[in-house]
Write an enzyme that holds these catalytic residues in place. Structure first.
Site, PDB file in Angstrom:
ATOM      1  N   ASP A  28       0.880  -1.167   0.000  1.00  0.00           N
ATOM      2  CA  ASP A  28       0.000   0.000   0.000  1.00  0.00           C
ATOM      3  C   ASP A  28       0.923   1.223   0.000  1.00  0.00           C
ATOM      4  OD1 ASP A  28      -1.685   2.194   0.938  1.00  0.00           O
ATOM      5  OD2 ASP A  28      -3.128   0.659   1.517  1.00  0.00           O
ATOM      6  N   ILE A  29       0.697   2.170  -0.909  1.00  0.00           N
ATOM      7  CA  ILE A  29       1.582   3.340  -0.969  1.00  0.00           C
ATOM      8  C   ILE A  29       1.250   4.385   0.092  1.00  0.00           C
ATOM      9  CG2 ILE A  29       2.296   3.018  -3.368  1.00  0.00           C
ATOM     10  CD1 ILE A  29       0.275   5.299  -4.063  1.00  0.00           C
ATOM     11  N   GLU A  87     -12.850   2.608  -2.081  1.00  0.00           N
ATOM     12  CA  GLU A  87     -12.105   3.613  -2.837  1.00  0.00           C
ATOM     13  C   GLU A  87     -11.671   3.146  -4.227  1.00  0.00           C
ATOM     14  OE1 GLU A  87      -9.231   1.260  -0.382  1.00  0.00           O
ATOM     15  OE2 GLU A  87     -11.122   2.241   0.076  1.00  0.00           O
ATOM     16  N   HIS A  92      -9.984  -6.105  -2.769  1.00  0.00           N
ATOM     17  CA  HIS A  92      -8.634  -6.127  -2.212  1.00  0.00           C
ATOM     18  C   HIS A  92      -8.675  -6.336  -0.710  1.00  0.00           C
ATOM     19  CE1 HIS A  92      -9.868  -1.879  -2.364  1.00  0.00           C
ATOM     20  NE2 HIS A  92      -9.051  -1.630  -1.358  1.00  0.00           N
ATOM     21  N   HIS A  94      -6.502  -5.848   2.735  1.00  0.00           N
ATOM     22  CA  HIS A  94      -5.392  -5.174   3.403  1.00  0.00           C
ATOM     23  C   HIS A  94      -4.810  -6.143   4.420  1.00  0.00           C
ATOM     24  CE1 HIS A  94      -6.258  -0.877   2.293  1.00  0.00           C
ATOM     25  NE2 HIS A  94      -7.470  -1.382   2.094  1.00  0.00           N
TER      26      HIS A  94
END
Length: 132
Positions: A28-29, A87, A92, A94
């Site tokens: 994750d950026i 978003e 996805h 996390h």
């Protein structure tokens, strides 16, 4: 093609942590902590619970291997799992190394890491993943 599909296809750069023919994991950026990783299916599907049962099971088994790699690379009490997904219209997961439950509060300030730090973190996770 959505942004995560472009990342999995290599059209947009990412910090790869693990991959298979069906799934892709990358940092994750905007991480909560070092090692915060996203795991996606390569197939575009918006809502995780729209996945077929067998695909969902494979997805979670892949995510489990990534979580094991994260825990080896970044010793922690547990690796937390969260599925939020509003978003980006692509399922996805996390995976977040946790020292406490506070590490999973998504409104926490995000870490600011250099490109070199991101590369080192991703390489560390990827190397652990390859050993599984």
């Amino acid at each position: 093609m959505d942004i995560f599909s472009k990342i999995a296809a290599g059209e947009i750069p990412s910090y790869k942590c693990a991959e298979s023919d069906k799934f892709y994991a990358f940092l994750d950026i905007n991480p909560l902590v070092k090692g915060h990783t996203l795991v996606i299916p390569r197939r575009e599907v918006d809502y995780i619970f729209d996945m077929e049962d067998d695909e969902l099971a494979e997805y979670h088994v892949f995510a489990k291997k990534v979580a094991i790699a994260i825990k080896r690379a970044f010793p922690c009490i547990k690796v937390g799992e969260a599925v939020l997904g509003l978003e980006v219209p692509h399922a996805h997961i996390h995976l977040v190394p946790m020292q406490s439950e506070k590490d999973m509060i998504f409104s926490n300030p995000k870490l600011k890491l250099s490109e070199e730090e991101f590369k080192q973190i991703a390489d560390k996770i990827y190397n652990e993943f390859k050993q599984l």
